[in-house]
Design an enzyme around this catalytic site. Structure first.
Site, PDB file in Angstrom:
ATOM      1  CB  SER A   1      -1.046  -0.216   1.661  1.00 50.70           C
ATOM      2  OG  SER A   1      -1.293   0.853   1.290  1.00 50.70           O
TER       3      SER A   1
ATOM      4  CB  SER B   1      -1.732   5.433   1.193  1.00 57.56           C
ATOM      5  OG  SER B   1      -3.325   4.282   1.639  1.00 57.56           O
TER       6      SER B   1
ATOM      7  N   GLY C   1      -0.504   2.197 -13.954  1.00 57.57           N
ATOM      8  CA  GLY C   1      -0.602   3.813 -12.906  1.00 57.57           C
ATOM      9  C   GLY C   1      -0.637   4.844 -13.477  1.00 57.57           C
ATOM     10  NE  ARG C   2      -2.239   9.157 -14.335  1.00 52.41           N
ATOM     11  CZ  ARG C   2      -3.274   8.885 -15.066  1.00 52.41           C
ATOM     12  NH1 ARG C   2      -2.978   7.163 -15.470  1.00 52.41           N
ATOM     13  NH2 ARG C   2      -4.679   8.595 -14.740  1.00 52.41           N
TER      14      ARG C   2
ATOM     15  CD  GLU D   1       2.074   9.443 -21.137  1.00 53.78           C
ATOM     16  OE1 GLU D   1       2.435   8.120 -20.319  1.00 53.78           O
ATOM     17  OE2 GLU D   1       1.088   9.624 -20.393  1.00 53.78           O
TER      18      GLU D   1
ATOM     19  CG  HIS E   1      -1.109   6.738 -21.213  1.00 55.28           C
ATOM     20  ND1 HIS E   1      -1.435   7.790 -20.190  1.00 55.28           N
ATOM     21  CD2 HIS E   1      -2.513   5.880 -20.216  1.00 55.28           C
ATOM     22  CE1 HIS E   1      -1.604   7.395 -19.712  1.00 55.28           C
ATOM     23  NE2 HIS E   1      -3.058   7.012 -19.701  1.00 55.28           N
TER      24      HIS E   1
ATOM     25  CB  ALA F   1      -3.814   0.588 -20.264  1.00 58.54           C
TER      26      ALA F   1
END
Length: 306
Positions: free
Chosen positions: A175, A177, A232-233, A261, A283, A285
């Site tokens: 996790s 966070s 994710g990013r 990007e 990018h 997905a």
């Protein structure tokens, strides 16, 4: 109602005719920074994917009531400025979960099965010269019994985890966070996750705790032959570090997102000596036809709700 769509090109060939029933619609395929203010001056509703709407843009659009972000992430909007002006901001969540999960496994199997090698082997004419029916080149393994580590166990991460388990993989997660708790899967530290995983997939947002989360030391911690997937990013995986490590350590990496990007050239990942270990998609997905249709439909619903 005056509706301005600022970056329609990001929705591909998805029909936007549904907006016509809502009012006077102006559609721009793309919008540069210096074009935004002029285009939204009379707008009551703005639809944007990536175009930034800051305090300055809101100040220039006195009739603005609603900003529709045709995406899940809303970091291109100044939320404090919108709140001060009573402008509502709405996004669309969950529309692309199935598409991103599907692409995660598509990337995995492409890399894990050495699909590039075998496809090129046949098309080169080499298989036709074999003396037996099967050409056994680079070895590939089964997913059953492998350890799949997930960074970011949100909706997408959980879906990936459930499918990975159905294939017989052992799933654990980290996790970012520290707050995510899920009794269905083992929670562990980042270091243990990286060291133990045969497949490591990222489904987390980019923030202060995830920026360059996977850099030199983490890449070196990975098992030889392990697969890393970032859906994710961009910015979570350190691209400069990856361009070095992937040539000295036999790991396989699939990236659907990059820090900048579209990809800029020159780029260190375009110069690696082992391109067979690297699979990059632009990018896409989230862009299944069905996902884009759900996105537009939900955006129209957001406008209808005001």
């Amino acid at each position: 109602m005056k509706i301005v769509i600022l970056d329609a090109l990001t929705y591909g060939d998805t029909s936007l005719v549904g907006f016509d029933t809502l009012g006077d619609v102006t559609i721009y395929q793309t919008t540069c920074v210096d074009e935004t203010i002029e285009r939204i001056r009379d707008a009551e509703v703005i639809v944007t994917n990536k175009v930034v709407i800051s305090n300055a843009e809101m100040e220039a659009a006195p009739k603005l009531k609603l900003i529709c972000v045709a995406a899940t992430g809303m970091n291109n909007i100044d939320h404090e400025a919108a709140a001060r002006r009573g402008i509502r901001v709405k996004n669309v969540a969950g529309y692309s979960t199935d598409a991103v999960v599907q692409h995660t496994f598509s990337m995995l199997f492409y890399l894990m099965g050495h699909s590039r090698y075998y496809d090129e082997y046949v098309k080169s004419g080499a298989w036709q010269k074999e003396s037996v029916f099967a050409h056994i080149g680079p070895s590939f393994s089964e997913l059953r019994g492998k350890t799949w580590g997930i960074i970011g166990l949100g909706e997408i991460g959980r879906s990936v985890a459930n499918i990975a388990r159905a294939f017989g993989a052992n799933v654990c997660y980290y996790s970012t966070s520290g707050k995510n708790e899920n009794d269905d899967f083992e929670k562990t530290t980042l270091s243990r996750l990286i060291e133990n995983s045969d497949i490591l997939s990222i489904h987390a947002p980019l923030n202060k705790s995830t920026e360059n989360l996977i850099s030199h030391s983490e890449l070196l911690q990975m098992k030889d032959g392990a697969v890393l997937l970032n859906l994710g990013r961009g910015g979570i995986v350190d691209e400069d570090a990856l361009s070095v490590i992937i040539d000295v350590k036999p790991i396989y990496v699939g990236l659907d997102v990059l820090m900048s990007e579209p990809m800029k050239t020159p780029h260190p990942l375009l110069a690696v000596k082992h391109p067979e270990r690297l699979y990059i998609t632009p990018h896409i997905a989230w862009t299944s036809r069905e996902a884009r249709e759900r996105l537009i439909a939900a955006t129209i619903d957001n406008i209808c709700s005001i």
